[in-house]
Design a protein around this motif. Structure first.
Motif, short mmCIF file in Angstrom:
data_model
loop_
_atom_site.label_atom_id
_atom_site.label_comp_id
_atom_site.label_asym_id
_atom_site.label_seq_id
_atom_site.Cartn_x
_atom_site.Cartn_y
_atom_site.Cartn_z
N VAL A 1 -12.89 -10.06 1.77
CA VAL A 1 -12.82 -10.27 0.31
C VAL A 1 -13.83 -9.40 -0.44
O VAL A 1 -13.73 -9.24 -1.65
N GLY A 2 -14.78 -8.82 0.30
CA GLY A 2 -15.78 -7.97 -0.33
C GLY A 2 -15.42 -6.50 -0.34
O GLY A 2 -16.24 -5.67 -0.72
N ASP A 3 -14.20 -6.20 0.05
CA ASP A 3 -13.82 -4.79 0.22
C ASP A 3 -12.50 -4.50 -0.51
O ASP A 3 -11.47 -5.12 -0.22
N ASP A 4 -12.53 -3.55 -1.43
CA ASP A 4 -11.34 -3.25 -2.25
C ASP A 4 -10.15 -2.83 -1.39
O ASP A 4 -9.03 -3.32 -1.58
N ASP A 5 -10.38 -1.90 -0.45
CA ASP A 5 -9.26 -1.39 0.35
C ASP A 5 -8.61 -2.51 1.17
O ASP A 5 -7.38 -2.62 1.24
N SER A 6 -9.45 -3.32 1.78
CA SER A 6 -8.94 -4.43 2.59
C SER A 6 -8.10 -5.38 1.74
O SER A 6 -7.01 -5.81 2.15
N MET A 7 -8.58 -5.69 0.54
CA MET A 7 -7.86 -6.64 -0.31
C MET A 7 -6.59 -6.04 -0.89
O MET A 7 -5.58 -6.74 -1.05
N ASN A 8 -6.63 -4.74 -1.19
CA ASN A 8 -5.40 -4.08 -1.65
C ASN A 8 -4.33 -4.15 -0.56
O ASN A 8 -3.17 -4.46 -0.83
N LYS A 9 -4.75 -3.89 0.67
CA LYS A 9 -3.81 -3.92 1.80
C LYS A 9 -3.26 -5.34 1.98
O LYS A 9 -2.05 -5.53 2.14
N PHE A 10 -4.14 -6.33 1.90
CA PHE A 10 -3.69 -7.73 2.07
C PHE A 10 -2.71 -8.12 0.96
O PHE A 10 -1.70 -8.79 1.22
N SER A 11 -2.98 -7.67 -0.26
CA SER A 11 -2.09 -8.05 -1.37
C SER A 11 -0.69 -7.48 -1.15
O SER A 11 0.30 -8.11 -1.53
N LEU A 12 -0.60 -6.33 -0.50
CA LEU A 12 0.73 -5.78 -0.19
C LEU A 12 1.41 -6.59 0.91
O LEU A 12 2.61 -6.83 0.87
N GLU A 13 0.59 -7.04 1.88
CA GLU A 13 1.15 -7.86 2.98
C GLU A 13 1.78 -9.15 2.46
O GLU A 13 2.78 -9.62 3.00
N VAL A 14 1.17 -9.74 1.43
CA VAL A 14 1.67 -11.03 0.93
C VAL A 14 2.45 -10.88 -0.37
O VAL A 14 2.78 -11.87 -1.02
N ASP A 15 2.77 -9.65 -0.72
CA ASP A 15 3.52 -9.40 -1.95
C ASP A 15 4.82 -10.22 -1.95
O ASP A 15 5.57 -10.18 -0.98
N GLY A 16 5.04 -10.96 -3.03
CA GLY A 16 6.28 -11.73 -3.15
C GLY A 16 6.27 -13.07 -2.44
O GLY A 16 7.25 -13.81 -2.48
N MET A 17 5.17 -13.40 -1.74
CA MET A 17 5.11 -14.68 -1.03
C MET A 17 4.54 -15.75 -1.98
O MET A 17 3.41 -15.61 -2.46
#
Ligand SMILES: NC(=O)c1ccc[n+]([C@@H]2O[C@H](COP(=O)([O-])OP(=O)(O)OC[C@H]3O[C@@H](n4cnc5c(N)ncnc54)[C@H](OP(=O)(O)O)[C@@H]3O)[C@@H](O)[C@H]2O)c1
Length: 219
Positions: free
Chosen positions: A52-68
């Motif tokens: 949660v402290g890292d922009d790239d990691s959170m951007n990637k996660f948000s794509l993984e859960v996109d639409g969920m």
């Protein structure tokens, strides 16, 4: 049955949140930097590499859960570095802000579309972030990072009200986890209270600061 996202799900309060949610029949998306045997033993969907402290990691996660669709997002991930006036490490202060303050803010900006009307956004904050309760000083980095998390929570409560999403800012108590060296109440007791507070969270009490035992806390 509701769908919950829990950050920092691999141990401590986050792991117990997952355990009690699964036990009562809810669906859990368990986000963590690295999983644990205890988390793997639960009937949850684990997302690893979620820092949660890292922009790239959170951007990637948000794509993984996109639409969920999610009903409740619990921002539990957090870190504490003890300090006093003679021992402040500015890198550790920055790290606590990145994780404890900007973490929930990142989650809100990236994942709020996963919540619909009636959704809940929860920040596991700390009484250490309270000005009025600060009778002992010290803990500069942790205190300011949790005070910042409270500020994030209040603004989110105002901004998400139009979408009928309520925001809870909760202190879990002093809980026996790695963070406290095992001192405090049990994770079971703390999480039972946290889940009760989440159950009671609504648009009327959105943006208030509560102890898991229901007590109202001063800023
Ligand atoms: N225990 C207490 O008495 C107490 C009191 C007030 C508030 N709180 C708050 O309650 C929350 C949970 O604390 P805890 O007692 O369960 O502590 P803990 O046992 O130390 O667990 C902390 C959790 O946060 C995760 N985490 C830390 N940095 C992260 C990052 N950058 N990205 C994603 N996850 C990260 C850890 O994952 P890793 O395994 O990857 O490090 C771990 O899952 C925290 O927000 C804490 O500030 C605790």
């Amino acid at each position: 049955m509701h769908t919950y996202l829990v950050t920092g799900a691999n141990r401590g309060i986050g792991l117990e949140l997952c355990r009690q949610l699964v036990e009562r029949g809810d669906e859990v998306f368990a986000a963590c930097r690295a999983t644990s045997p205890e988390l793997e033993a639960l009937d949850v969907t684990v997302f690893e590499g979620v820092d949660v402290g890292d922009d790239d990691s959170m951007n990637k996660f948000s794509l993984e859960v996109d639409g969920m669709d999610m009903d409740v997002i619990i921002n539990n991930a957090g870190v504490l570095y003890s300090d006093n006036l003679d021992s402040i490490d500015m890198d550790q202060v920055r790290s606590q802000v990145e994780i404890n303050t900007m973490g929930p803010l990142r989650v809100a900006t990236l994942l709020r579309e996963n919540l619909d009307s009636g959704g809940k956004f929860v920040i596991v904050s700390s009484l250490m972030g309270s000005m009025s309760d600060n009778g002992s000083g010290g803990h500069y980095g942790y205190r300011l990072s949790k005070a910042g998390a409270n500020a994030v929570g209040v603004s989110l409560a105002r901004d998400l009200a139009a979408k009928e999403i309520s925001v809870g800012i909760f202190h879990p108590g002093m809980v026996a986890t790695a963070m406290t060296g095992g001192r405090g109440i049990s994770v079971e007791e703390s999480v039972k209270g946290l889940l009760e507070r989440i159950g009671e969270l609504n648009l009327e009490n959105s943006g208030t600061f509560l102890h898991q035992n229901g007590e109202s806390l001063g800023w």
